[in-house]
Design a protein around this motif. Sequence first.
Motif, PDB file in Angstrom:
ATOM      1  N   TYR A 115     -34.974  10.743  18.734  1.00 46.55           N
ATOM      2  CA  TYR A 115     -34.774  12.147  18.369  1.00 46.55           C
ATOM      3  C   TYR A 115     -35.484  12.446  17.046  1.00 46.55           C
ATOM      4  O   TYR A 115     -36.212  13.442  16.916  1.00 46.55           O
ATOM      5  CB  TYR A 115     -33.279  12.444  18.247  1.00 46.55           C
ATOM      6  N   GLN A 116     -35.295  11.567  16.063  1.00 45.62           N
ATOM      7  CA  GLN A 116     -35.936  11.775  14.759  1.00 45.62           C
ATOM      8  C   GLN A 116     -37.452  11.648  14.851  1.00 45.62           C
ATOM      9  O   GLN A 116     -38.183  12.311  14.112  1.00 45.62           O
ATOM     10  CB  GLN A 116     -35.367  10.765  13.755  1.00 45.62           C
ATOM     11  N   ILE A 156     -38.760  15.084  16.335  1.00 45.14           N
ATOM     12  CA  ILE A 156     -38.748  16.237  15.424  1.00 45.14           C
ATOM     13  C   ILE A 156     -39.512  15.959  14.126  1.00 45.14           C
ATOM     14  O   ILE A 156     -39.578  16.823  13.247  1.00 45.14           O
ATOM     15  CB  ILE A 156     -37.309  16.708  15.107  1.00 45.14           C
ATOM     16  N   ASP A 176     -27.701  12.695  20.282  1.00 46.78           N
ATOM     17  CA  ASP A 176     -28.389  13.724  19.485  1.00 46.78           C
ATOM     18  C   ASP A 176     -29.660  14.206  20.175  1.00 46.78           C
ATOM     19  O   ASP A 176     -30.087  15.350  19.982  1.00 46.78           O
ATOM     20  CB  ASP A 176     -28.756  13.176  18.095  1.00 46.78           C
ATOM     21  N   ALA A 190     -30.065  17.597  21.986  1.00 48.01           N
ATOM     22  CA  ALA A 190     -30.361  18.831  21.256  1.00 48.01           C
ATOM     23  C   ALA A 190     -31.860  19.073  21.126  1.00 48.01           C
ATOM     24  O   ALA A 190     -32.295  20.191  20.837  1.00 48.01           O
ATOM     25  CB  ALA A 190     -29.730  18.784  19.863  1.00 48.01           C
ATOM     26  N   ALA A 191     -32.641  18.022  21.359  1.00 44.15           N
ATOM     27  CA  ALA A 191     -34.084  18.148  21.164  1.00 44.15           C
ATOM     28  C   ALA A 191     -34.718  19.141  22.127  1.00 44.15           C
ATOM     29  O   ALA A 191     -35.704  19.802  21.778  1.00 44.15           O
ATOM     30  CB  ALA A 191     -34.746  16.777  21.311  1.00 44.15           C
ATOM     31  N   LEU A 248     -33.699  21.988  22.986  1.00 36.27           N
ATOM     32  CA  LEU A 248     -33.633  23.320  22.372  1.00 36.27           C
ATOM     33  C   LEU A 248     -34.484  23.387  21.108  1.00 36.27           C
ATOM     34  O   LEU A 248     -35.188  24.363  20.874  1.00 36.27           O
ATOM     35  CB  LEU A 248     -32.181  23.665  22.046  1.00 36.27           C
ATOM     36  N   GLU A 249     -34.412  22.344  20.285  1.00 30.71           N
ATOM     37  CA  GLU A 249     -35.149  22.362  19.014  1.00 30.71           C
ATOM     38  C   GLU A 249     -36.652  22.349  19.226  1.00 30.71           C
ATOM     39  O   GLU A 249     -37.404  22.972  18.463  1.00 30.71           O
ATOM     40  CB  GLU A 249     -34.719  21.177  18.154  1.00 30.71           C
ATOM     41  N   LEU A 250     -37.111  21.636  20.243  1.00 33.16           N
ATOM     42  CA  LEU A 250     -38.549  21.532  20.474  1.00 33.16           C
ATOM     43  C   LEU A 250     -39.173  22.881  20.807  1.00 33.16           C
ATOM     44  O   LEU A 250     -40.345  23.115  20.513  1.00 33.16           O
ATOM     45  CB  LEU A 250     -38.827  20.547  21.612  1.00 33.16           C
ATOM     46  N   THR A 302     -38.899  25.642  19.430  1.00 37.73           N
ATOM     47  CA  THR A 302     -39.311  26.387  18.240  1.00 37.73           C
ATOM     48  C   THR A 302     -40.370  25.659  17.408  1.00 37.73           C
ATOM     49  O   THR A 302     -40.874  26.214  16.440  1.00 37.73           O
ATOM     50  CB  THR A 302     -38.091  26.670  17.345  1.00 37.73           C
ATOM     51  N   LEU A 303     -40.702  24.431  17.777  1.00 36.49           N
ATOM     52  CA  LEU A 303     -41.646  23.634  16.982  1.00 36.49           C
ATOM     53  C   LEU A 303     -43.072  23.780  17.487  1.00 36.49           C
ATOM     54  O   LEU A 303     -43.311  24.039  18.670  1.00 36.49           O
ATOM     55  CB  LEU A 303     -41.243  22.150  17.014  1.00 36.49           C
ATOM     56  N   ARG A 334     -45.079  21.582  20.822  1.00 34.46           N
ATOM     57  CA  ARG A 334     -43.798  21.060  21.305  1.00 34.46           C
ATOM     58  C   ARG A 334     -43.947  20.050  22.435  1.00 34.46           C
ATOM     59  O   ARG A 334     -43.092  19.188  22.600  1.00 34.46           O
ATOM     60  CB  ARG A 334     -42.917  22.214  21.771  1.00 34.46           C
TER      61      ARG A 334
END
Length: 280
Positions: A76-77, A80, A105, A108-109, A111-113, A115-116, A119
């Motif tokens: 995960y880290q 991101i 964890d 959640a990636a 969803l977070e990806l 916005t990056l 991606r």
Amino acid sequence: SPKRCIRNKIDRSLMKTRIIAIVNQKGGVGKTTTAVNLATALSAIGKKTLIIDLDPQGNASTGLGVPPHLRNATSYQVLIGEKTIAEAEQTTEIPDLWVVPSTIDLSAAELELVTLENRESRLKTSLSTISADDQKKYDYILIDCPPSLGLITMNALMAAQSIFIPLQCEFYALEGLSHLLKTIKLIQRKMNSELDILGVVLTMYDKRNKLTEQIEHDVRSFLGDLVFKTVIPRNVRISEAPSHGKPALLYDFHCRGSQAYLQLAKEVVKREKAREPVAA
């Protein structure tokens, strides 16, 4: 010229590491079991191997004996951008086998990806930053994907050179395979033209079951040489091994399942060698 020969040797050493995504969007097909045991088998035959656990369930990490409380740096880290591959990798009790572990964890990636930037290629970027020394350390990088075709799996397919598909010997598996092959063609056409299918392995193979024989016949008729000769049998020892935090090869080296994975690893190496460019 001597300089060109030296440069070619360096280039080939940097290309030496093979990145293989182990993919099937259908759960329960033996994907993680295959990832763990194939990685272990590759290590057993002398191939330095890294397994990247990209499944939020973290079963590959558990199967390699890495408990959740020791997963301080995770995939995960890496996705991101908080950790590099080198910072996240951990040794295992198997010589020449490393793992980048996963935790819940990672769920959640997805969803977070969204916005990056870049991606779909975050993992590819992370792998590209591995130094030449690190690349020489790995012969194979196996990516254990989640049972879906979302952004996490997309990252694996963008980073990989080859796709490895475990296929359970049951009727519904064929429907899922058809969908997966269409997705792969789309990615090859639009995002990663170098991606190819290394092969399909039949898992949970029960020769006493006529349906198994029919599935094998259909898959081999449809895909031909893409299907590995080795099949992975239904085997109690394979099923028991994860609860002990061990790959099957460590839990019971002599069981039918472990021996099948050793044969599969040899087939993988043989196929990959056949793909290597011929030296000028």
